[in-house]
Design a protein around this motif. Sequence first.
Motif, mmCIF file in Angstrom:
data_model
loop_
_atom_site.group_PDB
_atom_site.id
_atom_site.type_symbol
_atom_site.label_atom_id
_atom_site.label_comp_id
_atom_site.label_asym_id
_atom_site.label_seq_id
_atom_site.Cartn_x
_atom_site.Cartn_y
_atom_site.Cartn_z
ATOM 1 N N ILE A 131 0.855 -1.180 0.000
ATOM 2 C CA ILE A 131 0.000 0.000 0.000
ATOM 3 C C ILE A 131 0.895 1.235 0.000
ATOM 4 N N VAL A 132 0.661 2.112 -0.962
ATOM 5 C CA VAL A 132 1.471 3.323 -1.108
ATOM 6 C C VAL A 132 0.547 4.537 -1.076
ATOM 7 N N LYS A 133 0.850 5.496 -0.207
ATOM 8 C CA LYS A 133 0.111 6.756 -0.173
ATOM 9 C C LYS A 133 0.961 7.828 -0.854
ATOM 10 N N ARG A 134 0.383 8.479 -1.860
ATOM 11 C CA ARG A 134 1.112 9.505 -2.604
ATOM 12 C C ARG A 134 0.364 10.830 -2.568
ATOM 13 N N THR A 227 -4.371 6.818 -2.254
ATOM 14 C CA THR A 227 -3.774 5.600 -1.701
ATOM 15 C C THR A 227 -3.854 4.534 -2.778
ATOM 16 N N TYR A 228 -2.750 3.809 -2.997
ATOM 17 C CA TYR A 228 -2.694 2.809 -4.056
ATOM 18 C C TYR A 228 -2.378 1.428 -3.485
ATOM 19 N N ALA A 229 -3.043 0.414 -4.031
ATOM 20 C CA ALA A 229 -2.603 -0.970 -3.852
ATOM 21 C C ALA A 229 -1.716 -1.290 -5.040
ATOM 22 N N VAL A 230 -0.499 -1.742 -4.785
ATOM 23 C CA VAL A 230 0.488 -1.947 -5.840
ATOM 24 C C VAL A 230 0.819 -3.430 -5.938
ATOM 25 N N PHE A 231 0.677 -3.982 -7.144
ATOM 26 C CA PHE A 231 0.910 -5.399 -7.405
ATOM 27 C C PHE A 231 2.000 -5.545 -8.462
ATOM 28 N N THR A 232 2.813 -6.582 -8.340
ATOM 29 C CA THR A 232 3.863 -6.848 -9.321
ATOM 30 C C THR A 232 3.486 -8.035 -10.179
ATOM 31 N N SER A 233 3.556 -7.843 -11.497
ATOM 32 C CA SER A 233 3.340 -8.914 -12.459
ATOM 33 C C SER A 233 4.706 -9.419 -12.917
ATOM 34 N N LYS A 234 4.898 -10.737 -12.880
ATOM 35 C CA LYS A 234 6.180 -11.318 -13.256
ATOM 36 C C LYS A 234 5.966 -12.380 -14.327
ATOM 37 N N GLY A 235 6.633 -12.190 -15.479
ATOM 38 C CA GLY A 235 6.525 -13.161 -16.556
ATOM 39 C C GLY A 235 6.278 -12.504 -17.893
ATOM 40 N N LYS A 236 6.227 -13.321 -18.932
ATOM 41 C CA LYS A 236 6.052 -12.844 -20.299
ATOM 42 C C LYS A 236 4.709 -12.150 -20.465
ATOM 43 N N MET A 237 4.733 -11.015 -21.151
ATOM 44 C CA MET A 237 3.513 -10.258 -21.410
ATOM 45 C C MET A 237 2.819 -10.771 -22.671
ATOM 46 N N PRO A 238 1.483 -10.643 -22.809
ATOM 47 C CA PRO A 238 0.575 -10.074 -21.808
ATOM 48 C C PRO A 238 0.029 -11.095 -20.803
ATOM 49 N N ASP A 239 0.444 -12.363 -20.935
ATOM 50 C CA ASP A 239 -0.163 -13.410 -20.114
ATOM 51 C C ASP A 239 0.018 -13.161 -18.621
ATOM 52 N N ALA A 240 1.227 -12.736 -18.227
ATOM 53 C CA ALA A 240 1.493 -12.518 -16.807
ATOM 54 C C ALA A 240 0.642 -11.376 -16.268
ATOM 55 N N PHE A 241 0.490 -10.316 -17.069
ATOM 56 C CA PHE A 241 -0.331 -9.173 -16.654
ATOM 57 C C PHE A 241 -1.783 -9.609 -16.472
ATOM 58 N N ILE A 242 -2.311 -10.346 -17.437
ATOM 59 C CA ILE A 242 -3.702 -10.803 -17.370
ATOM 60 C C ILE A 242 -3.912 -11.681 -16.151
#
Length: 293
Positions: A131-134, A227-242
């Motif tokens: 969680i990031v507050k900006r 306030t943001y919820a921040v998630f990391t996608s790991k892997g080849k795009m676009p499959d990992a993002f989806i």
Amino acid sequence: MNWIQGIQRAIDYVEANITEDINYEEVEKQAYSSVFHFQRVFGILCGFSLGDYIRMRRLSLAGEELSNGNVKVIDVAMKYGYDTPESFSRAFTRFHSISPSEAKHGGNVKIFTPLSVKLTLTGGSKMDYRIVKRDSFQVVCKRKKVGKPQAANATRDITEMWQTCGADGTMEKLVGCMPKNPVMKGLLGICFSSELDAKQFPYGIGVEYDGGKVADGLELVTIPSNTYAVFTSKGKMPDAFIDTYNRIVTEFFPQSSKYEYAENIEFEVYSSADTQNPNYECEIWIAVKEKAK
């Protein structure tokens, strides 16, 4: 009200008004959810768009009525929202694989039953987020109105926008405006969801602003504090993002006791152009708010 109840309320509203001119915004209100995110969430949870659900339910009900043999094709067509018998016949045949007249004379029709949304146990694996507050900040970007997303994957006009910006020199201009140590480290895909109209919203490709001169063809936009919820996608795009976005929708938000979508903004943060790298990483920043107690 949780997501499961909200989606079910929306489905119940559709079923109660299946022969009427259904207002999608009213359906979204029934779910008590983000107007911007509802159709995307519906598509991810249900496996097809809201529009497809309505179409298939109407054609299923039309098939049942015609199978009884005591109704006119034109009356059924008008009842379920088709302007002409011809347009109804084409849609009916694609769905049922027989014509309306064949259905009236004993042909087999297909049934598409109403959805019933139930809670199932999912997850069981760790989903990292922070969680990031900006405070408010500025971005430099190229903006264009695009179609509202129906699922986790990008719409065609967003994909074409990235391709155009890569070919016409926009990317180079944006990189020239990026500060040395931005909080969001990379090129940004920006969903201005608070500016949504009935079918479209502004999508931007940009960077955090370094305070210098803004190149021609780009605009400076102030992002309000969030306030943001921040998630990391790991892997080849676009499959990992989806896959990551699907998990956000099916695991994080339904199970979060504290946060829900804020009707504001989302960022995709792309660290490099090497999107086919099997170890590629990008981030998804979603504006959230605390749930009312």
